[in-house]
Design a protein around this motif. Structure first.
Motif, PDB file in Angstrom:
ATOM      1  N   ASP A  32      49.558   1.610 -37.319  1.00 50.61           N
ATOM      2  CA  ASP A  32      49.514   1.144 -38.704  1.00 50.61           C
ATOM      3  C   ASP A  32      49.480  -0.382 -38.669  1.00 50.61           C
ATOM      4  N   VAL A  33      48.327  -0.955 -38.901  1.00 53.30           N
ATOM      5  CA  VAL A  33      48.127  -2.396 -38.687  1.00 53.30           C
ATOM      6  C   VAL A  33      48.922  -3.241 -39.679  1.00 53.30           C
ATOM      7  N   GLU A  34      48.911  -2.851 -40.949  1.00 45.93           N
ATOM      8  CA  GLU A  34      49.510  -3.686 -41.990  1.00 45.93           C
ATOM      9  C   GLU A  34      50.801  -3.123 -42.564  1.00 45.93           C
ATOM     10  N   GLY A  35      51.078  -1.853 -42.295  1.00 45.84           N
ATOM     11  CA  GLY A  35      52.218  -1.185 -42.917  1.00 45.84           C
ATOM     12  C   GLY A  35      51.781  -0.427 -44.157  1.00 45.84           C
ATOM     13  N   GLY A  36      52.397   0.732 -44.397  1.00 47.42           N
ATOM     14  CA  GLY A  36      52.081   1.520 -45.586  1.00 47.42           C
ATOM     15  C   GLY A  36      50.847   2.380 -45.461  1.00 47.42           C
ATOM     16  N   ALA A  37      50.395   2.656 -44.232  1.00 45.46           N
ATOM     17  CA  ALA A  37      49.183   3.454 -44.042  1.00 45.46           C
ATOM     18  C   ALA A  37      49.459   4.931 -44.276  1.00 45.46           C
ATOM     19  N   ASN A  38      48.387   5.672 -44.525  1.00 44.83           N
ATOM     20  CA  ASN A  38      48.394   7.132 -44.539  1.00 44.83           C
ATOM     21  C   ASN A  38      47.153   7.579 -43.776  1.00 44.83           C
ATOM     22  N   VAL A  39      47.339   8.500 -42.828  1.00 42.41           N
ATOM     23  CA  VAL A  39      46.208   8.992 -42.038  1.00 42.41           C
ATOM     24  C   VAL A  39      46.179  10.511 -42.136  1.00 42.41           C
ATOM     25  N   ALA A  40      45.359  11.024 -43.035  1.00 49.43           N
ATOM     26  CA  ALA A  40      45.182  12.469 -43.181  1.00 49.43           C
ATOM     27  C   ALA A  40      44.349  12.963 -42.002  1.00 49.43           C
ATOM     28  N   THR A  41      44.872  13.955 -41.266  1.00 51.58           N
ATOM     29  CA  THR A  41      44.278  14.331 -39.984  1.00 51.58           C
ATOM     30  C   THR A  41      44.171  15.840 -39.832  1.00 51.58           C
ATOM     31  N   LEU A  42      43.046  16.276 -39.248  1.00 51.04           N
ATOM     32  CA  LEU A  42      42.836  17.684 -38.918  1.00 51.04           C
ATOM     33  C   LEU A  42      42.296  17.806 -37.503  1.00 51.04           C
ATOM     34  N   ARG A  52      41.516  26.186 -35.434  1.00 48.32           N
ATOM     35  CA  ARG A  52      41.857  24.891 -36.015  1.00 48.32           C
ATOM     36  C   ARG A  52      43.359  24.740 -36.177  1.00 48.32           C
ATOM     37  N   TYR A  53      43.796  23.553 -36.549  1.00 47.92           N
ATOM     38  CA  TYR A  53      45.216  23.261 -36.739  1.00 47.92           C
ATOM     39  C   TYR A  53      45.843  24.238 -37.711  1.00 47.92           C
ATOM     40  N   ASN A  54      47.037  24.739 -37.335  1.00 51.02           N
ATOM     41  CA  ASN A  54      47.764  25.676 -38.182  1.00 51.02           C
ATOM     42  C   ASN A  54      49.114  25.061 -38.548  1.00 51.02           C
ATOM     43  N   SER A  75      47.329  25.291 -32.729  1.00 52.12           N
ATOM     44  CA  SER A  75      46.152  25.917 -33.324  1.00 52.12           C
ATOM     45  C   SER A  75      46.558  27.292 -33.846  1.00 52.12           C
ATOM     46  N   ASP A  76      45.657  27.938 -34.571  1.00 51.27           N
ATOM     47  CA  ASP A  76      45.950  29.277 -35.078  1.00 51.27           C
ATOM     48  C   ASP A  76      45.781  30.352 -34.009  1.00 51.27           C
ATOM     49  N   VAL A 143      41.929  22.917 -44.063  1.00 48.76           N
ATOM     50  CA  VAL A 143      43.223  23.593 -43.999  1.00 48.76           C
ATOM     51  C   VAL A 143      44.309  22.548 -44.229  1.00 48.76           C
ATOM     52  N   PRO A 144      45.557  22.975 -44.461  1.00 52.47           N
ATOM     53  CA  PRO A 144      46.629  21.996 -44.642  1.00 52.47           C
ATOM     54  C   PRO A 144      46.692  21.016 -43.478  1.00 52.47           C
ATOM     55  N   ASN A 145      46.697  19.753 -43.804  1.00 52.68           N
ATOM     56  CA  ASN A 145      46.567  18.679 -42.818  1.00 52.68           C
ATOM     57  C   ASN A 145      47.890  17.986 -42.555  1.00 52.68           C
TER      58      ASN A 145
END
Length: 241
Positions: A32-42, A52-54, A75-76, A143-145
């Motif tokens: 997180d370069v600046e702070g306060g990031a969000n990284v939605a990931t699958l 896929r991710y479960n 994974s599932d 799917v839920p991330n």
């Protein structure tokens, strides 16, 4: 990790998206370069993208509602995509999902590519769909991330609360990949972010070769289910060149 050990680095701008193949035995560090990031990931298996991710299996197998150092991402099929081998944040959201176009418009207004070019207002759902389309995946494959760097916790009534600035500048999480994995991510805002103006944050991706997984590895020994998950994953690659 030394500078010479780095395979590659890439800065993902605020409100952008990225995808790529991360191979087994590689660590992908998110900073997180600046702070306060969000990284939605699958995560998806590039050899069989139906795997896929479960989220449910990941949480119940490890008796947790959030992810941190020592946890793995399942994974599932009961195999392990990646292990969290280092984490300076301590809590990563697992169940709030993605921001949508309607949410972003309602909260911040509408700023499209024709007006703002690369500074357009992005949302997590559309960002990930753009990346998934590159691999023949679409809406039904969302799917839920995981939302790395974000914290959401319930109060005594069950209401969820988003913790603003949970992640400070320089915070990082390191994912050691146990499988060849198709990773898709978005730096669009978290769906529960209460920030008054549209201001997502950039992240830095750093890839490097992982150390061999030891028998007493923290993630492997976190619980008996994780030990079994590692065995299933190793069998999947047994004999592979």
């Amino acid at each position: 990790m030394t500078t010479s050990a780095i395979l590659w680095q890439e800065l993902i701008p605020a409100g952008h998206h990225w995808s790529g193949l991360i191979r087994r035995g590689v660590v992908l560090k998110l900073t997180d370069v600046e702070g306060g990031a969000n990284v939605a990931t699958l995560f998806y298996n590039p050899e069989d993208k139906l795997e896929r991710y479960n989220m449910a299996d990941t949480l119940k197998a490890q008796h947790t509602a959030f992810l941190s150092k020592g946890h793995v991402c399942y994974s599932d099929m009961g195999r392990i995509f990646c292990s969290i081998i280092d984490d300076s944040v301590g809590w990563h959201d697992t169940f709030c999902g993605l921001s949508t176009a309607s949410q972003i418009t309602a909260r911040y207004g509408d700023m499209r590519f024709g007006q703002a070019r690369n500074d357009m207002y992005q949302n997590g759902q559309d960002s990930l769909l753009i990346e998934l389309a590159k691999y023949g995946l679409g809406l039904r494959d969302l799917v839920p991330n995981i939302n790395f760097f974000s914290k959401v916790s319930p109060d005594t009534t069950g209401k969820l609360h988003y913790h603003a600035q949970h992640s400070v500048a320089g915070s990082s999480v390191a994912l050691r990949f146990e499988m060849n994995t198709l990773v898709a991510l978005s730096t669009a805002p978290h769906p529960l972010s209460d920030q008054a103006y549209y201001a997502p944050k950039p992240i830095l991706l750093t890839a490097y070769v992982a150390d061999p997984v030891a028998a007493d590895d923290l993630c492997r020994q976190h619980c008996s289910q994780n030990t079994r998950g590692f065995v299933l994953t190793e069998r999947y690659y047994a004999g592979a060149k």
